[in-house]
Write an enzyme that holds these catalytic residues in place. Structure first.
Site, PDB file in Angstrom:
ATOM      1  CB  CYS A  48      -0.896  -0.013   1.235  1.00 39.30           C
ATOM      2  SG  CYS A  48      -1.907   1.467   1.444  1.00 39.30           S
ATOM      3  CG  HIS A  49       0.644   4.375  -2.957  1.00 41.42           C
ATOM      4  ND1 HIS A  49       1.798   4.656  -3.654  1.00 41.42           N
ATOM      5  CD2 HIS A  49      -0.214   3.848  -3.854  1.00 41.42           C
ATOM      6  CE1 HIS A  49       1.645   4.337  -4.928  1.00 41.42           C
ATOM      7  NE2 HIS A  49       0.430   3.837  -5.077  1.00 41.42           N
ATOM      8  CB  THR A  50      -0.123   3.796   4.072  1.00 44.24           C
ATOM      9  OG1 THR A  50      -1.349   4.283   3.539  1.00 44.24           O
ATOM     10  CG2 THR A  50       0.091   4.390   5.453  1.00 44.24           C
ATOM     11  CG  HIS A  70      -1.176  -1.202   6.347  1.00 42.96           C
ATOM     12  ND1 HIS A  70      -0.134  -0.740   5.581  1.00 42.96           N
ATOM     13  CD2 HIS A  70      -2.290  -0.622   5.858  1.00 42.96           C
ATOM     14  CE1 HIS A  70      -0.595   0.091   4.673  1.00 42.96           C
ATOM     15  NE2 HIS A  70      -1.916   0.185   4.810  1.00 42.96           N
ATOM     16  CD  GLU A  71      -4.078  -3.317   0.941  1.00 47.16           C
ATOM     17  OE1 GLU A  71      -4.226  -2.118   1.243  1.00 47.16           O
ATOM     18  OE2 GLU A  71      -3.973  -3.703  -0.232  1.00 47.16           O
ATOM     19  CB  CYS A 100     -12.328  -2.223  21.788  1.00 47.84           C
ATOM     20  SG  CYS A 100     -13.461  -0.912  22.328  1.00 47.84           S
ATOM     21  CB  CYS A 105     -15.554   1.787  23.111  1.00 48.45           C
ATOM     22  SG  CYS A 105     -14.708   2.621  21.729  1.00 48.45           S
ATOM     23  CB  CYS A 108     -16.854   0.448  19.606  1.00 51.65           C
ATOM     24  SG  CYS A 108     -15.159   0.057  19.122  1.00 51.65           S
ATOM     25  CB  CYS A 116     -12.003   1.642  18.102  1.00 54.79           C
ATOM     26  SG  CYS A 116     -11.559   0.870  19.678  1.00 54.79           S
ATOM     27  NE  ARG A 120      -3.934   7.196  16.261  1.00 50.86           N
ATOM     28  CZ  ARG A 120      -2.615   7.315  16.093  1.00 50.86           C
ATOM     29  NH1 ARG A 120      -1.786   6.469  16.690  1.00 50.86           N
ATOM     30  NH2 ARG A 120      -2.112   8.266  15.322  1.00 50.86           N
ATOM     31  CB  CYS A 180      -5.387  -0.843   3.644  1.00 52.70           C
ATOM     32  SG  CYS A 180      -5.029   0.944   3.695  1.00 52.70           S
ATOM     33  NE  ARG A 377      -3.350  -1.984  -2.233  1.00 57.79           N
ATOM     34  CZ  ARG A 377      -3.320  -0.662  -2.277  1.00 57.79           C
ATOM     35  NH1 ARG A 377      -2.698  -0.046  -3.274  1.00 57.79           N
ATOM     36  NH2 ARG A 377      -3.902   0.055  -1.328  1.00 57.79           N
TER      37      ARG A 377
END
Length: 383
Positions: A48-50, A70-71, A100, A105, A108, A116, A120, A180, A377
């Site tokens: 991913c570009h992130t 992360h993907e 969560c 929360c 959520c 959420c 974090r 993502c 991708r």
């Protein structure tokens, strides 16, 4: 329970040692999951570009050394104390936006957001919820986590609340895309903006996220979908997914926003989406949103320190500027539904995978492919 449960695992991973440096293939140790954690075997990871954004040093929270990614699609290897929602052998998609589900929360429990904040604070520090890392290099030094996922490793550890359990029949080397970009584009249309049948839409940037916006808008029943990009080679795919018009800003007189709101339409379009991360494009997208009711959604992540601007009059005259994270999807609840829709044939995603590689060590090649301009991708299969 697997033979490795409760024990450290040695495996290969691609370690980001510093910004603007190629990833280094290293043998690392992945510690067992602690309470509320899950250790998974990563089957496939999509670039991913992130990831590249962080590797290039643009992320203010970027930490080194770290394991990016992360993907992904994964299989649970073992679980820590108190984990009940997944078990060894389950297939999961890691979610950088956790859920969560706790009654306490307010995020959520609210239908208005998916943000959420449970973990974090530590996630942004590159650590697990207890404030420590599960990764060590061959010398015993700590390696940081990334976005709560770190899937450029053959094994990783996730918070339980970051694990979306999916249909075990679904191919993980395809379903990883729902971790993502594709989900973000679809959700921006369906959740954040709630695009109605008959609406007009403009999409700026035709990477995987932008094309997912087009796909989502077409499924939402949009009657006019304008695809905007400076690379005309992307227009064919955009048309296949539902774009009715394609525009190259370099080929129009004046500003693209004036061309869309003035030449192509009298007052602009109902919904616009920025999928570029360029703050000037974000402004253009807002300013061609329809006078009186147009909504513009920021999806692309701008480089650290960049700010958006426009004349306040653009907002006074009825335009709405909003943003989205993971398309507003509540990860553990909604990712399994997206997978089911894909498996039923209702939501095809194969067209996003333009490059495939074999083995975690090929991740740098996947990054090069992502930089090439013709890659949507790149999926790296680890086995």
């Amino acid at each position: 329970m697997s033979e490795t449960a409760g024990k450290p695992i040695t495996c290969k991973a691609m370690v980001a040692r510093g910004p603007k440096q190629p990833l280094v293939e290293e043998t690392i140790t992945v510690d067992p999951p602690k309470a509320g954690e899950v250790r998974v075997k990563v089957i496939a990871n999509a670039l991913c570009h992130t990831d590249v954004y962080t590797l290039d040093g643009h992320d203010p929270e970027g930490l080194f050394p770290s394991i990016l990614g992360h993907e992904a699609g994964c299989i649970v290897e073992s679980v820590g104390e108190g984990v009940t929602s997944v078990a060894p052998g389950d297939h999961v998609i890691p979610a950088y936006t956790p859920q969560c589900c706790e009654v306490s929360c307010i995020f959520c429990q609210s239908p208005k957001t998916n943000l959420c904040p449970k973990i974090r604070g530590t996630q942004g520090q590159g650590l697990m919820p207890d404030g420590t890392s599960r990764f060590k290099d061959k010398d015993g030094n700590t390696i940081y986590h990334f976005m709560g996922c770190s899937t450029m490793s053959e094994y990783t550890v996730l918070a339980e609340i970051s694990c979306a359990k999916i249909d075990p029949q679904a191919p993980l080397d395809k379903m990883c895309l729902f971790g993502c970009g594709i989900s973000t584009g679809l959700g921006a249309v369906w959740n954040t903006c709630k695009v109605e049948t008959g609406s007009s839409v403009a999409v700026f940037g035709l990477g995987a996220v932008g094309l997912a916006v087009i796909q989502g808008a077409q499924k939402a029943g949009a009657s006019k979908i304008i695809a905007v990009d400076i690379n005309p080679s992307k227009f064919e795919m955009a048309k296949q997914l539902g774009a009715t018009d394609c525009v190259n800003p370099k080929e129009v007189e004046g500003k693209i926003q004036s061309y869309i709101a003035g030449t192509m339409t009298p007052w602009g379009v109902d919904y616009t989406f920025d999928c570029t991360g360029n703050v000037e494009v974000m402004r253009a997208a807002l300013e061609c949103a329809h006078r009186g009711w147009g909504t513009s959604c920021v999806i692309g992540v701008a480089a650290s320190g960049h700010e958006i601007s426009t004349r306040p009059f653009q907002l006074v005259t009825g335009r709405i500027w909003k943003g989205t994270a993971f398309g507003g999807f509540k990860s553990r609840k909604d990712i399994p539904k997206l997978v089911d829709r894909c498996m039923s044939g209702e939501l095809p995603i194969d067209h996003y995978i333009t490059h495939t590689f074999q083995g975690v060590g090929k991740t740098n090649d996947a990054i090069d492919a992502l930089h090439s301009g013709d890659c949507l991708r790149a999926v790296v299969r680890y086995e």
